[in-house]
Design a protein around this motif. Structure first.
Motif, PDB file in Angstrom:
ATOM      1  N   PRO A  17       0.807  -1.230   0.000  1.00  0.00           N
ATOM      2  CA  PRO A  17       0.000   0.000   0.000  1.00  0.00           C
ATOM      3  C   PRO A  17       0.837   1.276   0.000  1.00  0.00           C
ATOM      4  O   PRO A  17       0.524   2.229  -0.716  1.00  0.00           O
ATOM      5  CB  PRO A  17      -0.826  -0.127   1.284  1.00  0.00           C
ATOM      6  CG  PRO A  17      -0.956  -1.602   1.495  1.00  0.00           C
ATOM      7  CD  PRO A  17       0.354  -2.179   1.052  1.00  0.00           C
ATOM      8  N   LEU A  18       1.929   1.287   0.781  1.00  0.00           N
ATOM      9  CA  LEU A  18       2.771   2.482   0.843  1.00  0.00           C
ATOM     10  C   LEU A  18       3.500   2.730  -0.477  1.00  0.00           C
ATOM     11  O   LEU A  18       3.607   3.874  -0.941  1.00  0.00           O
ATOM     12  CB  LEU A  18       3.781   2.361   1.988  1.00  0.00           C
ATOM     13  CG  LEU A  18       3.227   2.564   3.395  1.00  0.00           C
ATOM     14  CD1 LEU A  18       4.325   2.366   4.428  1.00  0.00           C
ATOM     15  CD2 LEU A  18       2.608   3.955   3.539  1.00  0.00           C
TER      16      LEU A  18
ATOM     17  N   TYR B 274       2.509   1.723  -3.435  1.00  0.00           N
ATOM     18  CA  TYR B 274       1.543   2.155  -4.456  1.00  0.00           C
ATOM     19  C   TYR B 274       1.189   3.631  -4.265  1.00  0.00           C
ATOM     20  O   TYR B 274       1.052   4.378  -5.235  1.00  0.00           O
ATOM     21  CB  TYR B 274       0.270   1.303  -4.418  1.00  0.00           C
ATOM     22  CG  TYR B 274      -0.604   1.555  -5.629  1.00  0.00           C
ATOM     23  CD1 TYR B 274      -0.378   0.883  -6.823  1.00  0.00           C
ATOM     24  CD2 TYR B 274      -1.616   2.513  -5.604  1.00  0.00           C
ATOM     25  CE1 TYR B 274      -1.135   1.145  -7.955  1.00  0.00           C
ATOM     26  CE2 TYR B 274      -2.381   2.785  -6.726  1.00  0.00           C
ATOM     27  CZ  TYR B 274      -2.143   2.094  -7.895  1.00  0.00           C
ATOM     28  OH  TYR B 274      -2.895   2.369  -9.018  1.00  0.00           O
ATOM     29  N   GLU B 275       1.054   4.039  -3.014  1.00  0.00           N
ATOM     30  CA  GLU B 275       0.782   5.453  -2.732  1.00  0.00           C
ATOM     31  C   GLU B 275       1.926   6.326  -3.248  1.00  0.00           C
ATOM     32  O   GLU B 275       1.702   7.403  -3.815  1.00  0.00           O
ATOM     33  CB  GLU B 275       0.600   5.657  -1.234  1.00  0.00           C
ATOM     34  CG  GLU B 275       0.226   7.075  -0.840  1.00  0.00           C
ATOM     35  CD  GLU B 275       0.020   7.222   0.655  1.00  0.00           C
ATOM     36  OE1 GLU B 275      -0.845   8.016   1.057  1.00  0.00           O
ATOM     37  OE2 GLU B 275       0.727   6.540   1.434  1.00  0.00           O
ATOM     38  N   SER B 276       3.169   5.840  -3.066  1.00  0.00           N
ATOM     39  CA  SER B 276       4.325   6.591  -3.549  1.00  0.00           C
ATOM     40  C   SER B 276       4.320   6.684  -5.064  1.00  0.00           C
ATOM     41  O   SER B 276       4.595   7.740  -5.644  1.00  0.00           O
ATOM     42  CB  SER B 276       5.626   5.919  -3.074  1.00  0.00           C
ATOM     43  OG  SER B 276       5.729   5.942  -1.669  1.00  0.00           O
TER      44      SER B 276
ATOM     45  N   GLY C 219       1.852   9.118  -6.187  1.00  0.00           N
ATOM     46  CA  GLY C 219       2.334  10.467  -5.906  1.00  0.00           C
ATOM     47  C   GLY C 219       3.305  10.967  -6.961  1.00  0.00           C
ATOM     48  O   GLY C 219       3.272  12.149  -7.339  1.00  0.00           O
TER      49      GLY C 219
ATOM     50  N   SER D 298      -6.875   4.518  -8.174  1.00  0.00           N
ATOM     51  CA  SER D 298      -6.417   5.137  -6.928  1.00  0.00           C
ATOM     52  C   SER D 298      -5.912   4.077  -5.963  1.00  0.00           C
ATOM     53  O   SER D 298      -6.152   2.878  -6.160  1.00  0.00           O
ATOM     54  CB  SER D 298      -7.566   5.909  -6.278  1.00  0.00           C
ATOM     55  OG  SER D 298      -8.563   4.998  -5.822  1.00  0.00           O
ATOM     56  N   GLN D 299      -5.242   4.511  -4.900  1.00  0.00           N
ATOM     57  CA  GLN D 299      -4.761   3.540  -3.912  1.00  0.00           C
ATOM     58  C   GLN D 299      -5.928   2.776  -3.294  1.00  0.00           C
ATOM     59  O   GLN D 299      -5.863   1.562  -3.103  1.00  0.00           O
ATOM     60  CB  GLN D 299      -3.952   4.228  -2.814  1.00  0.00           C
ATOM     61  CG  GLN D 299      -3.332   3.227  -1.842  1.00  0.00           C
ATOM     62  CD  GLN D 299      -3.056   3.810  -0.469  1.00  0.00           C
ATOM     63  OE1 GLN D 299      -3.909   4.499   0.091  1.00  0.00           O
ATOM     64  NE2 GLN D 299      -1.883   3.540   0.070  1.00  0.00           N
TER      65      GLN D 299
END
Length: 266
Positions: A67-68, A70-72, A75, A87-88
């Motif tokens: 999850p982290l 993918y968020e990065s 971004g 989206s995440q």
């Protein structure tokens, strides 16, 4: 529309060789592609090469991401003025089994969810099932003793082997009731923008896949279905389409579905 692939470890400007065929087929359909170094996501130095165009929609195609991470990745895309198709939250809605299971519980084997602090052997005995399929929120154990057991006393071995070969248990533990499947009948379908696609353009889409399309809101996901020996159809797995392998598919066919949707939705 732009497709984003993992870069080669030794040449960060080139795609990882495992995705070269997909890149070539997407180019032939007129799509742009870029690469990103996944190894640098955690330290915030990842770059997209070549960078996306302002306002472009970006589809990731690559290895599974935490999850982290993918968020990065999202971004980095957004910092260039582009957007991610998924989206995440949408990524996790189909990537993590506990998120999609409640939506189609009647179409897939019964599943229970446990934390690593639970007395797993006792919990399995309490279920009273004849067989158990063990996985974390994302993957099962495909090496060592495997993920399918019939004796609750072996659950500890499965978990320790998962930790050994996977490095960690992602999310928690999922225990799925074993059903009598005809394994050779398992097939993967992709769902894009509310339309289901089969590996063969002439194949009829099963009704169970259409039902998944109606219930799951993700723009891009995969559905694996299998025939049970009593003749019924069951969903084996739902996955985020970006990180789903082309099991039973050609790269050419995969690129075709994007071209079809693109031409129908200018």
């Amino acid at each position: 529309m732009r497709f984003l692939f993992p870069s080669d470890y030794f040449n960060p400007k080139k795609p990882d060789e495992g995705f070269l065929e997909q890149v070539e087929c997407l180019h032939r359909e007129g799509f742009e592609t870029s690469v990103i170094s996944l190894e640098t996501l955690g330290v915030g130095t990842s770059k997209i090469v070549p960078p996306p165009v302002l306002g472009e929609s970006v589809v990731y195609r690559g290895w599974m991401l935490s999850p982290l991470d993918y968020e990065s990745l999202a971004g980095v895309v957004q910092s260039k003025g582009a957007t991610v198709l998924t989206s995440q939250a949408s990524y996790l809605s189909t990537h993590y089994l506990p998120n999609w299971y409640p939506l189609i519980a009647d179409l897939t084997p019964e599943t229970k969810f446990f934390s690593m602090d639970d007395d797993l052997e006792q919990e399995l005995r309490g279920l009273g099932w004849n067989g158990f399929f063990i996985k974390d929120y994302v993957k099962s154990l495909k090496t060592s003793i495997g993920s399918m057991i019939d004796d609750p006393s072996t659950i500890g071995t499965v978990v320790s082997e998962m930790q050994k070969f996977r490095g960690n248990i992602e999310g928690g533990l999922c225990v799925r009731r074993v059903e009598d499947f005809k394994i050779e009948t398992e097939k993967r379908y992709f769902v894009l923008q509310g339309k289901a696609f089969a590996a063969s353009p002439d194949e009829k889409i099963p009704e169970i896949v259409k039902e998944c399309v109606r219930r799951i809101e993700s723009k891009f996901f995969s559905v694996d279905v299998v025939e049970r020996r009593d003749g019924g159809m069951r969903v084996v797995e739902i996955g985020d389409g970006q990180v789903s392998d082309l099991v039973g598919w050609t790269a050419e066919r995969f690129a075709e579905l994007w071209a079809e949707i693109s031409k129908g939705n200018p």
